[in-house]
Write a protein that holds these residues in place. Structure first.
Motif, PDB file in Angstrom:
ATOM      1  N   LYS A  75       0.829  -1.279  -0.079  1.00 36.23           N
ATOM      2  CA  LYS A  75      -0.041   0.115   0.054  1.00 36.23           C
ATOM      3  C   LYS A  75       1.017   1.379  -0.145  1.00 36.23           C
ATOM      4  O   LYS A  75       2.142   1.222   0.302  1.00 36.23           O
ATOM      5  CB  LYS A  75      -0.853  -0.028   1.392  1.00 36.23           C
ATOM      6  CG  LYS A  75      -0.024   0.023   2.592  1.00 36.23           C
ATOM      7  CD  LYS A  75      -1.170   0.294   3.723  1.00 36.23           C
ATOM      8  CE  LYS A  75      -0.196   0.265   5.001  1.00 36.23           C
ATOM      9  NZ  LYS A  75      -1.205   0.202   6.222  1.00 36.23           N
ATOM     10  N   ALA A  76       0.552   2.400  -0.312  1.00 36.49           N
ATOM     11  CA  ALA A  76       1.021   3.642  -0.286  1.00 36.49           C
ATOM     12  C   ALA A  76       1.201   3.950   1.305  1.00 36.49           C
ATOM     13  O   ALA A  76       0.265   3.676   1.950  1.00 36.49           O
ATOM     14  CB  ALA A  76       0.177   4.711  -0.797  1.00 36.49           C
ATOM     15  N   ASN A  77       2.536   4.455   1.616  1.00 38.47           N
ATOM     16  CA  ASN A  77       2.935   4.716   2.989  1.00 38.47           C
ATOM     17  C   ASN A  77       2.212   6.003   3.480  1.00 38.47           C
ATOM     18  O   ASN A  77       2.184   6.076   4.613  1.00 38.47           O
ATOM     19  CB  ASN A  77       4.530   4.474   3.080  1.00 38.47           C
ATOM     20  CG  ASN A  77       4.786   4.491   4.422  1.00 38.47           C
ATOM     21  OD1 ASN A  77       4.260   3.557   5.201  1.00 38.47           O
ATOM     22  ND2 ASN A  77       5.621   5.326   4.973  1.00 38.47           N
ATOM     23  N   GLN A  78       1.906   6.983   2.504  1.00 41.39           N
ATOM     24  CA  GLN A  78       1.502   8.274   2.788  1.00 41.39           C
ATOM     25  C   GLN A  78       0.522   8.678   1.736  1.00 41.39           C
ATOM     26  O   GLN A  78       0.584   8.044   0.569  1.00 41.39           O
ATOM     27  CB  GLN A  78       2.623   9.234   3.085  1.00 41.39           C
ATOM     28  CG  GLN A  78       3.704   9.096   3.848  1.00 41.39           C
ATOM     29  CD  GLN A  78       3.105   9.770   5.526  1.00 41.39           C
ATOM     30  OE1 GLN A  78       2.235  10.017   5.467  1.00 41.39           O
ATOM     31  NE2 GLN A  78       4.064   9.106   6.417  1.00 41.39           N
ATOM     32  N   PRO A  79      -0.333   9.628   1.863  1.00 50.54           N
ATOM     33  CA  PRO A  79      -1.173  10.000   0.952  1.00 50.54           C
ATOM     34  C   PRO A  79      -0.392  10.981   0.125  1.00 50.54           C
ATOM     35  O   PRO A  79       0.770  11.415   0.182  1.00 50.54           O
ATOM     36  CB  PRO A  79      -2.226  10.695   1.708  1.00 50.54           C
ATOM     37  CG  PRO A  79      -1.457  11.346   3.181  1.00 50.54           C
ATOM     38  CD  PRO A  79      -0.375  10.293   3.420  1.00 50.54           C
ATOM     39  N   SER A  83       3.058   9.618  -1.770  1.00 52.50           N
ATOM     40  CA  SER A  83       2.266   8.428  -2.113  1.00 52.50           C
ATOM     41  C   SER A  83       3.037   7.463  -3.313  1.00 52.50           C
ATOM     42  O   SER A  83       2.516   6.283  -3.768  1.00 52.50           O
ATOM     43  CB  SER A  83       0.848   8.247  -2.583  1.00 52.50           C
ATOM     44  OG  SER A  83       1.111   9.263  -3.985  1.00 52.50           O
ATOM     45  N   HIS A  84       4.166   7.942  -3.669  1.00 54.30           N
ATOM     46  CA  HIS A  84       5.180   7.238  -4.473  1.00 54.30           C
ATOM     47  C   HIS A  84       6.072   6.371  -3.573  1.00 54.30           C
ATOM     48  O   HIS A  84       6.760   5.570  -4.199  1.00 54.30           O
ATOM     49  CB  HIS A  84       6.133   8.159  -5.268  1.00 54.30           C
ATOM     50  CG  HIS A  84       6.793   9.095  -4.421  1.00 54.30           C
ATOM     51  ND1 HIS A  84       6.337  10.243  -3.687  1.00 54.30           N
ATOM     52  CD2 HIS A  84       8.227   9.305  -4.021  1.00 54.30           C
ATOM     53  CE1 HIS A  84       7.278  10.779  -2.965  1.00 54.30           C
ATOM     54  NE2 HIS A  84       8.271  10.195  -3.117  1.00 54.30           N
ATOM     55  N   CYS A  86       5.959   3.068  -1.104  1.00 56.25           N
ATOM     56  CA  CYS A  86       4.990   1.898  -0.446  1.00 56.25           C
ATOM     57  C   CYS A  86       5.353   1.429   0.794  1.00 56.25           C
ATOM     58  O   CYS A  86       6.435   1.787   1.373  1.00 56.25           O
ATOM     59  CB  CYS A  86       4.790   1.008  -1.719  1.00 56.25           C
ATOM     60  SG  CYS A  86       6.102   0.126  -1.850  1.00 56.25           S
TER      61      CYS A  86
END
Lengths: 171, 171
Positions: A75-79, A83-84, A86
């Motif tokens: 999943k993405a680690n941050q919005p 978001s680049h 994971c």
């Protein structure tokens, strides 16, 4: 098929029919309270959501007989503007540990991450006392970017340090 | 009341009636794409959820006339066995910057964190080019535990490093 010290595993997307095999595996891991922050008494519905619904994708590693021996999510680690990068979580069935399944899943996840346009991978809370994981992530090219003092409440050892690991996949 | 270089601010819990003042302040901050990961074009309903519903608590800093000039949230940074470490996000209205409001809110948040039984505070993605924030967190006793290479996609500068800050509140 990935060869892993005499254990052949194939890694494929999670399907809802896998859940009855996945839940005991995840429950047994979280219960020990020594590797993941998820509460040791997490409820099945919450874990299913965390592991199979919230992430961008969930995978299972199956032995030659088709039985699930491991799983990971990505999943993405941050919005938005973060978001680049994971984040992944990996779990291997206790009976199948030490056979390279976590390594096979991590290598698989890095290829998937690039295919999904992620540029780096970050592990936010690797428990410092989980020596096998620490060694494995380093062997697979991840760097410890820092140590979070007493950030993990180990069920047996109390407050222990946690490490942040990072690896750029695209440079 | 906290004195902040000729600006008196009082910090209190967010109330739903504050939202019409809060939204333009948050929107203006996220729009610049240089400090927070939240997408620059984030929708109002999503931001309201992120800032005022998902966190454990949200506060506003008000000037002498009662106008909202800043805001922060506090929440657990991880579930279960990592939930003794909190995470906060702070935003100050552009017109009110440079008057110590972020410092006043951060000091307030550390007291609140301890009252809420958190033992440490972590900032996960402080943009390295946000020099004012970097200096401020260091002045307030936070330590850079590591640098995440190119982890923030700065709207103007492209991929830039991000820092992880940490401070133990209870030892």
């Amino acid at each position: 098929m990935v060869s892993a010290s005499s254990l052949q595993v194939s890694i494929r997307r999670f399907e809802p029919a896998d859940w009855p095999q996945l839940w005991p595996l995840l429950r047994a891991t979280f219960e020990t309270g020594d590797t993941y922050a998820y509460a040791p008494d997490s409820r099945e519905a919450d874990v299913r959501k965390i592991w199979t619904e919230a992430p961008a994708a969930t995978f299972v590693a199956c032995g030659a007989d088709g039985h699930v021996v491991g799983t990971y999510f990505i999943k993405a680690n941050q919005p938005g503007l973060g978001s680049h990068v994971c984040n992944c979580g990996y779990v291997v069935a206790r009976a199948a540990q030490g056979r390279g399944i976590a390594a096979a899943m991590c290598e698989h996840s890095q290829r998937e991450a690039v295919a999904m346009d992620f540029r780096a991978m970050q592990f936010n809370l690797v428990v410092s006392t989980n020596e096998r994981a620490v060694r494995l992530w380093q062997r697979l090219g991840f760097t410890v970017i820092g140590t979070l003092p007493r950030a993990f409440h180990h069920r047996r050892l109390g407050y222990v340090d946690a490490l942040v690991f990072y690896k750029e996949l695209v440079t």
